[in-house]
Design a protein around this motif. Sequence first.
Motif, PDB file in Angstrom:
ATOM      1  N   ASN B  36      52.322  28.967  42.719  1.00  0.00           N
ATOM      2  CA  ASN B  36      51.479  30.605  43.071  1.00  0.00           C
ATOM      3  C   ASN B  36      50.531  29.992  44.893  1.00  0.00           C
ATOM      4  N   SER B  37      49.857  30.538  45.815  1.00  0.00           N
ATOM      5  CA  SER B  37      48.920  30.081  47.025  1.00  0.00           C
ATOM      6  C   SER B  37      47.936  29.485  46.950  1.00  0.00           C
ATOM      7  N   THR B  38      47.120  29.259  45.945  1.00  0.00           N
ATOM      8  CA  THR B  38      46.056  28.881  46.161  1.00  0.00           C
ATOM      9  C   THR B  38      45.615  27.882  44.747  1.00  0.00           C
ATOM     10  N   ARG B  39      44.862  26.498  44.779  1.00  0.00           N
ATOM     11  CA  ARG B  39      44.178  26.613  43.549  1.00  0.00           C
ATOM     12  C   ARG B  39      43.126  27.341  43.423  1.00  0.00           C
ATOM     13  N   ASP B  40      42.508  26.709  44.365  1.00  0.00           N
ATOM     14  CA  ASP B  40      41.267  28.201  43.931  1.00  0.00           C
ATOM     15  C   ASP B  40      40.434  29.230  44.590  1.00  0.00           C
ATOM     16  N   GLY B  41      40.026  30.139  43.369  1.00  0.00           N
ATOM     17  CA  GLY B  41      39.710  31.309  44.322  1.00  0.00           C
ATOM     18  C   GLY B  41      40.506  32.465  43.526  1.00  0.00           C
ATOM     19  N   GLY B  42      40.035  33.266  43.266  1.00  0.00           N
ATOM     20  CA  GLY B  42      40.758  34.222  42.705  1.00  0.00           C
ATOM     21  C   GLY B  42      41.370  34.536  41.463  1.00  0.00           C
ATOM     22  N   GLY B  43      41.452  35.453  40.759  1.00  0.00           N
ATOM     23  CA  GLY B  43      42.247  35.351  39.367  1.00  0.00           C
ATOM     24  C   GLY B  43      43.487  35.250  39.108  1.00  0.00           C
ATOM     25  N   VAL B  44      44.047  34.772  40.059  1.00  0.00           N
ATOM     26  CA  VAL B  44      45.767  34.535  39.781  1.00  0.00           C
ATOM     27  C   VAL B  44      45.395  32.399  39.702  1.00  0.00           C
ATOM     28  N   ALA B  45      44.842  31.970  40.473  1.00  0.00           N
ATOM     29  CA  ALA B  45      44.951  30.551  40.219  1.00  0.00           C
ATOM     30  C   ALA B  45      43.037  30.285  38.896  1.00  0.00           C
ATOM     31  N   GLU B  46      42.622  31.536  38.545  1.00  0.00           N
ATOM     32  CA  GLU B  46      41.676  30.748  37.615  1.00  0.00           C
ATOM     33  C   GLU B  46      42.414  31.327  36.182  1.00  0.00           C
ATOM     34  N   ILE B  47      43.536  31.927  35.935  1.00  0.00           N
ATOM     35  CA  ILE B  47      44.464  32.072  34.874  1.00  0.00           C
ATOM     36  C   ILE B  47      44.983  30.744  34.661  1.00  0.00           C
ATOM     37  N   LEU B  48      45.574  30.167  36.134  1.00  0.00           N
ATOM     38  CA  LEU B  48      46.512  29.138  36.163  1.00  0.00           C
ATOM     39  C   LEU B  48      46.035  28.140  35.870  1.00  0.00           C
ATOM     40  N   ARG B  49      44.691  27.215  36.059  1.00  0.00           N
ATOM     41  CA  ARG B  49      44.205  26.988  36.050  1.00  0.00           C
ATOM     42  C   ARG B  49      43.787  25.928  34.407  1.00  0.00           C
ATOM     43  N   ASN B  50      43.583  27.074  33.643  1.00  0.00           N
ATOM     44  CA  ASN B  50      43.658  27.299  32.018  1.00  0.00           C
ATOM     45  C   ASN B  50      44.882  27.368  31.301  1.00  0.00           C
ATOM     46  N   MET B  51      45.785  28.404  31.706  1.00  0.00           N
ATOM     47  CA  MET B  51      47.170  28.530  30.618  1.00  0.00           C
ATOM     48  C   MET B  51      47.989  27.195  31.223  1.00  0.00           C
ATOM     49  N   VAL B  52      48.104  26.562  32.101  1.00  0.00           N
ATOM     50  CA  VAL B  52      49.012  25.694  31.833  1.00  0.00           C
ATOM     51  C   VAL B  52      49.030  24.423  31.449  1.00  0.00           C
ATOM     52  N   PRO B  53      47.842  24.461  31.307  1.00  0.00           N
ATOM     53  CA  PRO B  53      47.395  22.905  30.233  1.00  0.00           C
ATOM     54  C   PRO B  53      47.507  23.762  28.633  1.00  0.00           C
ATOM     55  N   LEU B  54      47.273  24.704  28.463  1.00  0.00           N
ATOM     56  CA  LEU B  54      46.997  25.068  26.999  1.00  0.00           C
ATOM     57  C   LEU B  54      49.210  25.559  26.627  1.00  0.00           C
ATOM     58  N   MET B  55      49.881  25.673  27.797  1.00  0.00           N
ATOM     59  CA  MET B  55      51.435  25.939  27.835  1.00  0.00           C
ATOM     60  C   MET B  55      51.817  24.384  27.207  1.00  0.00           C
ATOM     61  N   ASN B  56      50.994  23.473  28.043  1.00  0.00           N
ATOM     62  CA  ASN B  56      51.333  22.204  27.714  1.00  0.00           C
ATOM     63  C   ASN B  56      51.330  21.453  26.840  1.00  0.00           C
ATOM     64  N   ALA B 316      40.874  43.714  37.694  1.00  0.00           N
ATOM     65  CA  ALA B 316      39.934  43.449  37.513  1.00  0.00           C
ATOM     66  C   ALA B 316      39.768  42.804  37.028  1.00  0.00           C
ATOM     67  N   LEU B 317      39.701  41.600  36.674  1.00  0.00           N
ATOM     68  CA  LEU B 317      39.228  40.130  35.939  1.00  0.00           C
ATOM     69  C   LEU B 317      37.486  40.581  35.946  1.00  0.00           C
ATOM     70  N   THR B 318      37.087  40.757  36.790  1.00  0.00           N
ATOM     71  CA  THR B 318      36.113  40.303  36.643  1.00  0.00           C
ATOM     72  C   THR B 318      35.653  41.724  35.721  1.00  0.00           C
ATOM     73  N   VAL B 319      35.799  42.231  35.197  1.00  0.00           N
ATOM     74  CA  VAL B 319      35.677  43.638  34.659  1.00  0.00           C
ATOM     75  C   VAL B 319      35.985  43.174  33.329  1.00  0.00           C
ATOM     76  N   THR B 320      36.852  42.256  33.093  1.00  0.00           N
ATOM     77  CA  THR B 320      37.642  41.494  31.735  1.00  0.00           C
ATOM     78  C   THR B 320      36.180  40.473  31.285  1.00  0.00           C
ATOM     79  N   GLU B 321      35.034  40.062  32.431  1.00  0.00           N
ATOM     80  CA  GLU B 321      34.326  38.701  32.811  1.00  0.00           C
ATOM     81  C   GLU B 321      33.194  39.876  31.497  1.00  0.00           C
ATOM     82  N   ALA B 322      33.206  41.258  32.404  1.00  0.00           N
ATOM     83  CA  ALA B 322      31.162  41.444  31.999  1.00  0.00           C
ATOM     84  C   ALA B 322      32.105  42.386  30.457  1.00  0.00           C
TER      85      ALA B 322
END
Lengths: 248, 412
Positions: B36-56, B316-322
Amino acid sequence: MEPFTFMTSVESVQLTGRKAGSLLELYLGLKEAEGSTLYHHTHRFYRSYSFLGPWDRSDFALWTAQNLKEEAVAERMGSLDPRDYPTLEALRRSLLAVLETLMEDKDRWVRRVPPGLEFHFCRSVSLVLPTGHRAHNLEEFVHALGRVDTACLYYHLIEAPLHFRGPDREFHDDFSQWLSGQGLPAQAKAVADIDPYRSDLEALREDLLSVFHKNRLKAAVRRAAERLGRVPEGEAAARWLQRWREGE
Amino acid sequence: MSSPYSAYRPIIGGAEHDLIARLAEWLRGRDMAMVNSTRDGGGVAEILRNMVPLMNELGVAVDWEVIEGRPDFFAATKTLHNALHGRPEPLTPEMIRAYWEVSDLNAAKLRERLDKPLVFIHDPQPAGLLRRLKKEGQKWVYRCHVDVSSPYPPAWEFLGPLMEEYDASVFSHPSFAQKMSKPQFLIAPSIDPLADKNKPLPEDFIRRTLERYQLDPDRPLVTQVSRFDKLKDPLGVIEAFQKVKRTHPRAQLLLAGGAASDDPESVHILPAILEAAGKDESIHILDLPPFSDLEINALQRASTVVLQKSLKEGFALTVTEALWKERPVVAMAVGGIPLQVLPGKTGYLVHTVEGAAVAIRRVLDNPVEAQVLARNGREHVRQNFLITRHIRDYLALFLCVLNPGQAVVKLA
């Protein structure tokens, strides 16, 4: 006699790119849809129980009621009992027949939903994998039945019979067929008599186990605890139940 | 720091936990890369930050790569993003040139690291890498996180042919599906219930966070958490709040946002928001830095109503979070929001500023009804929008891509 290999399945949903905005387009889409599309929209509710209610059982019915506001047709589509249809083709014919009752009413037949509320046809791809449980006899079978994931029950009672089984079998579902082959015709028939299309696969497991245990009190206690788990105050009870089931 | 896979067992149940682990076994030895295009900010980076270690941890070897860009590249991809959402913003020849120049630079840098059986590209920024790097025998999957249900045609003329070259694409909502010859998968995004953004917090931390930002814990709090972006309609949020204040003068509004490194537009919208807020002391604008997850978590938990007034949304992951935090949610019926906010069951779905104002008042006036819906919302998220379900769907997707054209894939 072959041991029984408990399989399970995971569903992957694909988009077909086809959509419907009226009864006419729903009818044509249903008529031309692949079996995997028909299967997805009429069976996805059974794979995982939803706390939102037991009545939503068909995407076609839901969309017709919510977006086209054709509640009577929707009710008739939603009330078709999957147990009456051993094949998806038979179910397709009945769904089309329900829709055809409005075909002559041209205004309603072509009336469109507002943009953005169209029906989107999807299809299912099933990934079938072993659970790691095998049974060589009745004792092992019952033991595994209490431990496999609910998707395994769905697979052997609903999915596999629809997808793979020929008409020459004595029983529709995999469990009854194997039990019959083990010389247990009474248990085979008792399992076959259970309605697998009930709303809750955990409750279905209890019904299956009760065939063998005759321990209906225990099943009732478990069911009550399950129901507790559907309200937040009951989460602790549900966790306890989960640990108990897993033998921890 | 992400949580170990075992920590999710009490949340999702043992059977589901084991099923995902078994599914992962079928992908061992198939290395893959997420880009992807950023490690911080936005929903995609957030998902990958948590998902990649779990998949490994599950034995699926996944590397996370991030492309590098320049201001003219990110300006071009932001224009493309807006146009895919339907805004009539043309891509100029200079923008297209910048896009391919940066794609070439990243291709040179990532050539060896993307030499894997599976490459999974997130959003348009790194999409061009496929034309430079895809090899025979590799499978490339495109994950579209934006609402492409009605794209500005020139934008789709740019991205559509590129997507056709992928072996499969993934969308968050059925209405985003396109006429394409390659398989299109439906996979909703997710939140991590154990991440700082969503984990339970002590009451005193929540109270201290409110005090830190001069919010009154005894007054109703209406909150929208979103990056500062026109498509999140922050000005519409202020307009709706001003209507609410006529009947609920004690209410406070919190617009909590921030900028992502791949979003050059966000710095320009903030002055407009501040101007619209004017001197109204009940409107609080927080420009939060990246990694403010605990603060966002606390602010969401302290909210009386969480609003999502977006004009367009991917999911809209902010909705999911709420919803996960059992907060009453008022949200626009766009993108993936109607999959989460089921009217009368898990929240309030609206279509206009006026509708948003009415729904917020309804929550403030009927807290018991709102709480029932909020509880349903949490259960809806538990069943459908947690990271473990997301991992299961991705594992299934990869196995489908490796076994193309089959309605039933037997892994036995």
